[in-house]
Design an enzyme around this catalytic site. Structure first.
Site, PDB file in Angstrom:
ATOM      1  N   ALA A  19       0.866  -1.184   0.000  1.00 23.79           N
ATOM      2  CA  ALA A  19       0.000   0.000   0.000  1.00 23.79           C
ATOM      3  C   ALA A  19       0.894   1.222   0.000  1.00 23.79           C
ATOM      4  O   ALA A  19       1.469   1.581   1.032  1.00 23.79           O
ATOM      5  CB  ALA A  19      -0.912  -0.013   1.220  1.00 23.79           C
ATOM      6  N   SER A  21       1.543   5.055  -0.164  1.00 25.45           N
ATOM      7  CA  SER A  21       0.887   6.343   0.060  1.00 25.45           C
ATOM      8  C   SER A  21       1.662   7.505  -0.540  1.00 25.45           C
ATOM      9  O   SER A  21       1.147   8.618  -0.622  1.00 25.45           O
ATOM     10  CB  SER A  21       0.720   6.576   1.558  1.00 25.45           C
ATOM     11  OG  SER A  21       1.998   6.728   2.169  1.00 25.45           O
ATOM     12  N   GLY A  23       4.505   8.309   0.956  1.00 28.46           N
ATOM     13  CA  GLY A  23       5.306   8.744   2.092  1.00 28.46           C
ATOM     14  C   GLY A  23       6.557   7.916   2.243  1.00 28.46           C
ATOM     15  O   GLY A  23       6.785   6.940   1.520  1.00 28.46           O
ATOM     16  N   ASP A  25       7.508   5.925   4.787  1.00 25.19           N
ATOM     17  CA  ASP A  25       7.370   4.608   5.405  1.00 25.19           C
ATOM     18  C   ASP A  25       6.986   3.522   4.394  1.00 25.19           C
ATOM     19  O   ASP A  25       7.651   2.486   4.300  1.00 25.19           O
ATOM     20  CB  ASP A  25       6.337   4.667   6.536  1.00 25.19           C
ATOM     21  CG  ASP A  25       6.732   5.646   7.627  1.00 25.19           C
ATOM     22  OD1 ASP A  25       7.946   5.806   7.865  1.00 25.19           O
ATOM     23  OD2 ASP A  25       5.844   6.260   8.225  1.00 25.19           O
ATOM     24  N   CYS A 106     -10.689   4.271   8.839  1.00 30.42           N
ATOM     25  CA  CYS A 106     -10.015   4.167   7.544  1.00 30.42           C
ATOM     26  C   CYS A 106      -9.268   2.845   7.435  1.00 30.42           C
ATOM     27  O   CYS A 106      -9.334   2.152   6.414  1.00 30.42           O
ATOM     28  CB  CYS A 106      -9.060   5.339   7.353  1.00 30.42           C
ATOM     29  SG  CYS A 106      -8.238   5.341   5.749  1.00 30.42           S
ATOM     30  N   GLY A 130       3.146   0.515   5.627  1.00 35.72           N
ATOM     31  CA  GLY A 130       4.229   1.180   6.337  1.00 35.72           C
ATOM     32  C   GLY A 130       3.912   1.471   7.786  1.00 35.72           C
ATOM     33  O   GLY A 130       4.594   2.280   8.417  1.00 35.72           O
ATOM     34  N   CYS A 202      -5.589  13.374   7.389  1.00 35.59           N
ATOM     35  CA  CYS A 202      -5.228  13.653   5.992  1.00 35.59           C
ATOM     36  C   CYS A 202      -6.231  14.538   5.267  1.00 35.59           C
ATOM     37  O   CYS A 202      -5.863  15.289   4.373  1.00 35.59           O
ATOM     38  CB  CYS A 202      -5.038  12.340   5.226  1.00 35.59           C
ATOM     39  SG  CYS A 202      -6.546  11.362   4.980  1.00 35.59           S
TER      40      CYS A 202
END
Length: 361
Positions: A19, A21, A23, A25, A106, A130, A202
């Site tokens: 997954a 994102s 970012g 991590d 989420c 992450g 977010c």
């Protein structure tokens, strides 16, 4: 041969969905698994839409990382589902005088719900995120534990995921610090290794919850109302219940000789904010609903540690489970500012055994 992901396959035979994102991590996690020889592909969820989409940069960053790592990369549009399951939940909770934790919803419905379903359809053996949490493979199956670095631990936000999806989840950053994670991304040649951590929620820009709710629900008139003490005496006026949270003491606008007071309760039905002393914030009992149990057989009663807010330490408690997927919880010590709508996560040692949502009192 059992590989590090806990499967009877070699890394080359193991299909991993990461997954991504955009970012540091999730990018570092993808780099680690690619280096170890796993068959990795990335998926980025498009979640945010007007009026709460601050930027598209994260999606672009994820695509660039996948290109640099030379792994397949896909996008899935989950804006409608995210709006319904997370944003609407967040908004409606505040309008009911609750203090929601949208990240829990989420993870439950989107990141480790719909995304896990999608990953299976794409042939993934496991789903990697992450998150700083520890997934342990035991004789009882997969267990969720705290991360080694407790200052980064995110296990609290994962208690709501299903057992089926927990079996598929892996979190390779469990033993890493943020500095080590950045070093992994840097070593992989990823430009995002210095990207700042995401802040707040977010879909809420600059932490201004009330502004977002007013945009999303202009039909809901957040009228001013009375601020009262526990006896019902009017002490002042509030600016609309969505501007207040349990335990708040600043910005109440109460002058005179009243002294320091805190928000004890938000009464949406009567449009009142109830305030009192710090001592009146203390509680030892609470009720939770919508329990998700991640342990083996669920008992009728159990001594556990419970975490009632993500940034506060857990406290010891006795949990009395009922037949309606709820529980009464007796804390073994006083706790300041229990907020209905927040998550209550169960811990036995480092292991997460599940949790539920705190009900209004």
């Amino acid at each position: 041969m059992l590989n590090s992901m806990g499967l009877n396959k070699s890394p080359q035979e193991t299909t991993v969905c990461v997954a991504m994102s955009g970012g540091v991590d999730s990018s570092a996690a993808a780099a680690m698994l690619k280096k170890e020889g796993y068959n990795v592909f990335g998926v980025t969820m498009d979640l945010l839409r007007t009026p709460y989409a601050p930027t598209k940069s994260s999606i672009a960053d994820a695509a660039k990382v996948a290109e640099q790592l030379q792994i397949p990369h896909q996008f899935i549009d989950l804006k409608q589902e995210f709006a319904q399951k997370v944003v609407d939940y967040f908004t409606n909770s505040y309008l009911q005088g609750l203090t929601p934790s949208p990240c829990i919803m989420c993870n439950k419905h989107i990141k480790l719900g719909l995304l896990a379903d999608y990953a299976r359809k794409q042939g993934a053996d496991i789903l990697v995120t992450g998150h700083y949490a520890d997934i342990r493979l035991t004789q009882n199956g997969v267990e969720l534990h705290r991360a080694e670095d407790l200052s980064r631990d995110q296990s609290y936000f994962l208690f709501g995921i299903s057992k089926q999806n927990l079996q598929m989840l892996r979190c390779p950053l469990a033993t890493y610090s943020k500095e080590q994670t950045r070093a992994i991304a840097k070593e992989a040649g990823l430009e995002i290794h210095q990207k700042a951590d995401s802040q707040d929620i977010c879909f809420v820009q600059n932490g201004k919850y009330a502004d977002l709710i007013n945009k999303l629900r202009p039909d809901f008139n957040t009228k001013p109302g009375d601020i009262v003490d526990t006896s019902g005496k009017i002490l002042g006026r509030h600016k609309g219940i969505i501007n207040y949270t349990i335990g708040q003491r600043r910005g109440l606008g109460i002058g005179g000789d009243i002294g320091i007071v805190y928000v004890l309760k938000i009464d949406a039905l009567n449009n009142q904010i109830i305030v009192g002393s710090k001592e009146e914030l203390l509680q030892k009992r609470l009720h939770i609903k919508d329990i998700n149990w991640l342990g083996e057989e669920q008992p009728q009663e159990m001594d556990l540690r419970v975490k009632l807010r993500s940034r506060q330490a857990s406290v010891s408690a006795t949990v009395y489970f009922d037949k309606n997927n709820g529980a009464e919880i007796s804390l073994h010590e006083d706790f300041y500012g229990i907020a209905p709508g927040q998550g209550c996560c169960f811990y036995q040692g480092s292991r997460v055994l599940g949790g539920g949502i705190i009900s209004p009192f």
